[in-house]
Design a protein around this motif. Sequence first.
Motif, PDB file in Angstrom:
ATOM      1  N   ASP A  63     -35.124  18.898 -75.963  1.00 37.95           N
ATOM      2  CA  ASP A  63     -36.144  18.322 -76.831  1.00 37.95           C
ATOM      3  C   ASP A  63     -37.506  18.532 -76.151  1.00 37.95           C
ATOM      4  O   ASP A  63     -37.916  17.741 -75.301  1.00 37.95           O
ATOM      5  N   LEU A  64     -38.178  19.605 -76.538  1.00 33.41           N
ATOM      6  CA  LEU A  64     -39.457  19.947 -75.910  1.00 33.41           C
ATOM      7  C   LEU A  64     -40.534  18.906 -76.207  1.00 33.41           C
ATOM      8  O   LEU A  64     -41.382  18.633 -75.359  1.00 33.41           O
ATOM      9  N   ALA A  65     -40.491  18.319 -77.379  1.00 35.00           N
ATOM     10  CA  ALA A  65     -41.493  17.303 -77.715  1.00 35.00           C
ATOM     11  C   ALA A  65     -41.325  16.083 -76.803  1.00 35.00           C
ATOM     12  O   ALA A  65     -42.318  15.498 -76.346  1.00 35.00           O
ATOM     13  N   LYS A  66     -40.106  15.693 -76.533  1.00 31.05           N
ATOM     14  CA  LYS A  66     -39.855  14.551 -75.655  1.00 31.05           C
ATOM     15  C   LYS A  66     -40.331  14.852 -74.234  1.00 31.05           C
ATOM     16  O   LYS A  66     -40.945  14.010 -73.577  1.00 31.05           O
ATOM     17  N   ILE A  67     -40.061  16.057 -73.762  1.00 34.76           N
ATOM     18  CA  ILE A  67     -40.502  16.450 -72.422  1.00 34.76           C
ATOM     19  C   ILE A  67     -42.023  16.412 -72.341  1.00 34.76           C
ATOM     20  O   ILE A  67     -42.592  15.928 -71.359  1.00 34.76           O
ATOM     21  N   GLU A  68     -42.692  16.915 -73.383  1.00 39.27           N
ATOM     22  CA  GLU A  68     -44.148  16.911 -73.396  1.00 39.27           C
ATOM     23  C   GLU A  68     -44.696  15.482 -73.385  1.00 39.27           C
ATOM     24  O   GLU A  68     -45.651  15.183 -72.661  1.00 39.27           O
ATOM     25  N   ARG A  69     -44.090  14.579 -74.175  1.00 36.51           N
ATOM     26  CA  ARG A  69     -44.528  13.188 -74.189  1.00 36.51           C
ATOM     27  C   ARG A  69     -44.355  12.545 -72.814  1.00 36.51           C
ATOM     28  O   ARG A  69     -45.226  11.808 -72.347  1.00 36.51           O
ATOM     29  N   GLU A  70     -43.242  12.815 -72.173  1.00 34.11           N
ATOM     30  CA  GLU A  70     -42.995  12.236 -70.842  1.00 34.11           C
ATOM     31  C   GLU A  70     -43.997  12.759 -69.820  1.00 34.11           C
ATOM     32  O   GLU A  70     -44.476  12.004 -68.962  1.00 34.11           O
ATOM     33  N   MET A  71     -44.334  14.044 -69.909  1.00 33.19           N
ATOM     34  CA  MET A  71     -45.303  14.608 -68.973  1.00 33.19           C
ATOM     35  C   MET A  71     -46.691  14.012 -69.199  1.00 33.19           C
ATOM     36  O   MET A  71     -47.390  13.696 -68.235  1.00 33.19           O
TER      37      MET A  71
END
Length: 60
Positions: free
Chosen positions: A45-53
Amino acid sequence: MVQEIIVFLVFALAAVYLLRMGYKSFFSKNAGCDKGCGGACSTIDLAKIEREMKAKQAYK
């Protein structure tokens, strides 16, 4: 003599284990995950990774 049989059995079990792992890796129904459990680990889930970063950067 008994020790040789025990060593042979341990070797045979290890060989069967390795062959089974190799067979499962090539003929697995779940192509996305190495573990073969069919869980959600195979989807990224790239969107989740981006939000976490972004959250980590905002926290600093």
